[in-house]
Enzyme design. Structure first.
Site, mmCIF file in Angstrom:
data_model
loop_
_atom_site.group_PDB
_atom_site.id
_atom_site.type_symbol
_atom_site.label_atom_id
_atom_site.label_comp_id
_atom_site.label_asym_id
_atom_site.label_seq_id
_atom_site.Cartn_x
_atom_site.Cartn_y
_atom_site.Cartn_z
ATOM 1 C CE1 TYR A 134 -4.024 -1.669 -0.174
ATOM 2 C CE2 TYR A 134 -3.381 -2.791 1.850
ATOM 3 C CZ TYR A 134 -4.238 -2.662 0.766
ATOM 4 O OH TYR A 134 -5.276 -3.526 0.616
ATOM 5 C CB ILE B 298 13.217 15.438 7.331
ATOM 6 C CG1 ILE B 298 12.532 16.742 7.750
ATOM 7 C CG2 ILE B 298 14.266 15.045 8.368
ATOM 8 C CD1 ILE B 298 11.746 16.655 9.029
ATOM 9 N N PRO C 168 5.724 26.159 -8.474
ATOM 10 C CG PRO C 168 4.094 24.521 -8.121
ATOM 11 C CD PRO C 168 4.400 25.734 -8.949
ATOM 12 C CB THR C 169 9.187 24.497 -11.636
ATOM 13 O OG1 THR C 169 8.337 23.415 -12.007
ATOM 14 C CG2 THR C 169 10.555 24.312 -12.266
ATOM 15 C CE LYS D 98 5.866 32.306 -15.488
ATOM 16 N NZ LYS D 98 4.421 32.130 -15.337
ATOM 17 N N GLY E 169 1.334 -12.893 -3.227
ATOM 18 C CA GLY E 169 0.785 -12.257 -2.041
ATOM 19 C C GLY E 169 1.168 -13.003 -0.778
ATOM 20 C CB CYS F 249 4.644 -16.392 -6.292
ATOM 21 S SG CYS F 249 5.719 -16.787 -4.910
ATOM 22 C CD GLN G 91 2.733 -20.663 -2.257
ATOM 23 O OE1 GLN G 91 2.005 -20.064 -1.458
ATOM 24 N NE2 GLN G 91 4.057 -20.642 -2.151
ATOM 25 C CD GLU H 201 1.744 -17.279 3.458
ATOM 26 O OE1 GLU H 201 1.887 -17.916 2.394
ATOM 27 O OE2 GLU H 201 1.882 -16.037 3.534
ATOM 28 C CG HIS I 95 7.409 -13.364 -8.256
ATOM 29 N ND1 HIS I 95 6.125 -12.915 -8.051
ATOM 30 C CD2 HIS I 95 7.823 -13.862 -7.077
ATOM 31 C CE1 HIS I 95 5.775 -13.125 -6.796
ATOM 32 N NE2 HIS I 95 6.785 -13.706 -6.169
ATOM 33 C CD GLU J 121 5.578 -11.265 -11.178
ATOM 34 O OE1 GLU J 121 5.602 -12.398 -11.714
ATOM 35 O OE2 GLU J 121 5.292 -11.093 -9.980
HETATM 36 N N1 GLN Z 1 3.093 -16.230 0.666
HETATM 37 C C1 GLN Z 1 3.654 -17.211 -0.213
HETATM 38 C C2 GLN Z 1 4.997 -17.719 0.270
HETATM 39 O O1 GLN Z 1 5.642 -17.109 1.075
HETATM 40 C C3 GLN Z 1 3.750 -16.691 -1.628
HETATM 41 C C4 GLN Z 1 4.686 -15.535 -1.768
HETATM 42 C C5 GLN Z 1 4.506 -14.767 -3.042
HETATM 43 O O2 GLN Z 1 3.490 -14.856 -3.707
HETATM 44 N N2 GLN Z 1 5.468 -13.945 -3.381
HETATM 45 O O3 GLN Z 1 5.449 -18.752 -0.176
#
Ligand code: GLN
Length: 488
Positions: free
Chosen positions: A4, A99, A141-142, A174, A305, A332, A336, A356, A458, A460
């Site tokens: 987030y 800061i 602002p610039t 400007k 996730g 990932c 699972q 998990e 991953h 991606e």
């Molecule tokens: N939570 C899962 C794990 O730790 C998957 C992690 C993830 O999707 N990056 O294995």
């Protein structure tokens, strides 16, 4: 790093967990970066404190200047030495006046003295807000931030004016007048229709020429951007939309899945379709909302996730994809979830789970790796970075890659539990990628499905605009085929 606050956590080949900006750098410059390319305030302080404890400073008083600033400069030097580049780009995050960024700005100010006046250029990126009532872009602002920057001793050589709207010559002049920066070094940077067009715009405005002069570099030939031009042409073309669902927990913040979004985009361009993403909250699916949206897409992606929140919704999405034969790509956690869902149908109960999320499950399909069991420190102790994976001939994954061994980036703690290999493969799960020693399941897929593939890694993080990732490419191909078939 909460998604987030930071958006996606980008993972490098050598397993550093970094800011998502590094992903953009890799996609644009097409080079793999390392942990040397990412420095946080915490790392700097931790290093200085441990040096102090070791006695490196001989008991001297530790101060922000010079100890913290020297450590920052040492890190810039490390990045410079890691690959012997011609130019090191140092991006200082945040805004002038923060800061947190003061020691970093002081360090880059000192760099000009350290490496020589002709070898450092400062580029200041500013924002031109648009006032709707009077329909004007404001330069105040610039002007103000340039003054702030001067106040700490940095004179910008170039100013980049970020804006959502076109920036005209009058504004450029400007800004040049008020900031005393050469007009040709005031660069208008309106939001481009296609992100990957930006390097071409920079070239058009002479950014590289200016910097070559300014840094006294030898550039023997003009850059060959023909391929990049062609790629951008392709991207700009009108294409058939291909609706794809991303089912995740952080869907309100698209930045949390930025590499997934870009990978889908790259694969879409390769197949001449315009991937349009329907961001579906997995928690909505749990509450019985949004299932009809899965009906309207040509493919479903379940990204990575952590934690139990939203998991049951992702399982609903995997079930939907399996039953309705919708192309599915699991990344990932998405892999699972796909395995948990498959095991639930095999045993006919929703007991199967990952430890998990449920310690008491009788079917821990996904479980901790033995070497992870005793770890109590949760930071940086996951399986991180690039590992090899051997593909099993004849599988969807092997067809997608067209090669025997691949290297992919990981960031996870849990693994497919080998105790379930037999029962699940007898029931239609195909283990299509394994660690070369055969111990770890890296890719799983379903037999008897047009494309239901999940990877423990991953993919991606390795997709590039001109080189879409093979798994994304194969997934988008399957989704486009589904859409074609539906339209006929
Ligand atoms: N939570 C899962 C794990 O730790 C998957 C992690 C993830 O999707 N990056 O294995």
């Amino acid at each position: 790093m909460s998604p987030y606050q930071h958006g996606e956590v980008f993972v490098t080949e050598d397993g550093a967990e970094t800011d998502l900006d590094l992903g953009h750098y890799e996609r644009f410059i097409d080079e793999n970066l390392t942990r040397a390319s990412n420095t946080t305030t915490g790392q700097i302080y931790a290093e200085v404190i441990s040096k102090e404890r070791r006695g490196d400073y001989l008991g001297g008083t530790i101060q922000v200047i010079p100890h913290i600033t020297n450590e920052i400069k040492r890190r810039i030097g490390l990045a410079a030495r890691s690959s012997n580049p011609d130019v090191v780009i140092v991006e200082v995050g945040g805004t002038i006046g923060d800061i947190e960024s003061l020691p970093f700005l002081e360090a880059i100010r000192q760099m000009r003295k350290d490496v020589g006046r002709d070898h450092v250029a400062y580029i200041h990126v500013t924002w031109l807000p648009h006032i709707g009532a009077t329909n004007e872009l404001k330069t105040k602002p610039t002007q103000h931030s340039v003054h702030e920057l001067r106040g700490i001793g940095i004179n910008p050589d170039m100013i980049m004016l970020r804006s959502d709207l076109p920036v005209n010559e009058a504004i450029r002049e400007k800004v040049a007048l008020f900031t005393d920066v050469e007009p040709r070094a005031v660069i208008p940077l309106a939001t481009a229709a296609v992100l990957y067009e930006v390097p071409l715009l920079l070239e058009e405005f002479g950014v590289a020429d200016f910097l070559i002069d300014r840094l006294k570099l030898n550039a023997s030939a003009a850059p060959d951007l023909a391929d990049w031009h062609m790629m951008v042409e392709e991207m700009r073309k009108d294409k058939e939309p291909l609706p794809i669902a991303i089912v995740g927990k952080y869907v309100e913040l698209e930045d949390a899945y930025i590499s997934v979004r870009e990978s889908l985009y790259h694969a879409g361009v390769a197949h001449d379709v315009d991937v349009t993403i329907d961001w579906i909250s997995s928690e909505d699916l749990e509450k019985g909302r949004g299932l009809e949206r899965l009906d309207k897409v040509a493919g479903i992606v379940v990204p990575g996730g952590f934690g139990y929140r939203g998991i049951e919704g992702k399982i609903i999405a995997a079930k939907y994809a399996r039953e309705h034969k919708v192309p599915y790509l699991g990344l990932c956690l998405g892999m699972q979830v796909m395995c948990i869902e498959k095991m639930r149908t095999i045993v006919g109960s929703d007991d199967p789970n990952s430890t998990e999320f449920d310690h008491t499950t009788h079917y821990p399909v996904i479980d901790l790796m033995p070497e992870q069991r005793d770890i109590s420190d949760m930071g940086g102790t996951m399986r991180l970075g690039s590992y090899p994976c051997a593909l099993v001939p004849g599988t969807q994954a092997a067809r997608a890659y067209g090669t025997a061994i691949v290297h992919e980036r990981h960031r996870h703690r849990f693994e497919f539990n080998n105790a379930y290999r037999e029962v699940m493969t007898k029931n239609g799960l195909v283990l299509s990628g394994l660690s070369p020693d055969g111990r770890l399941v890296e890719i799983a897929e379903l037999a008897d499905h047009p494309f239901m593939v999940g990877s423990q890694f991953h993919p991606e993080f390795k997709s590039r605009p001109n080189r879409p990732h093979p798994l994304f490419k194969a997934f988008v191909e399957a989704a486009a085929a589904r859409l074609d078939a539906a339209e006929k």
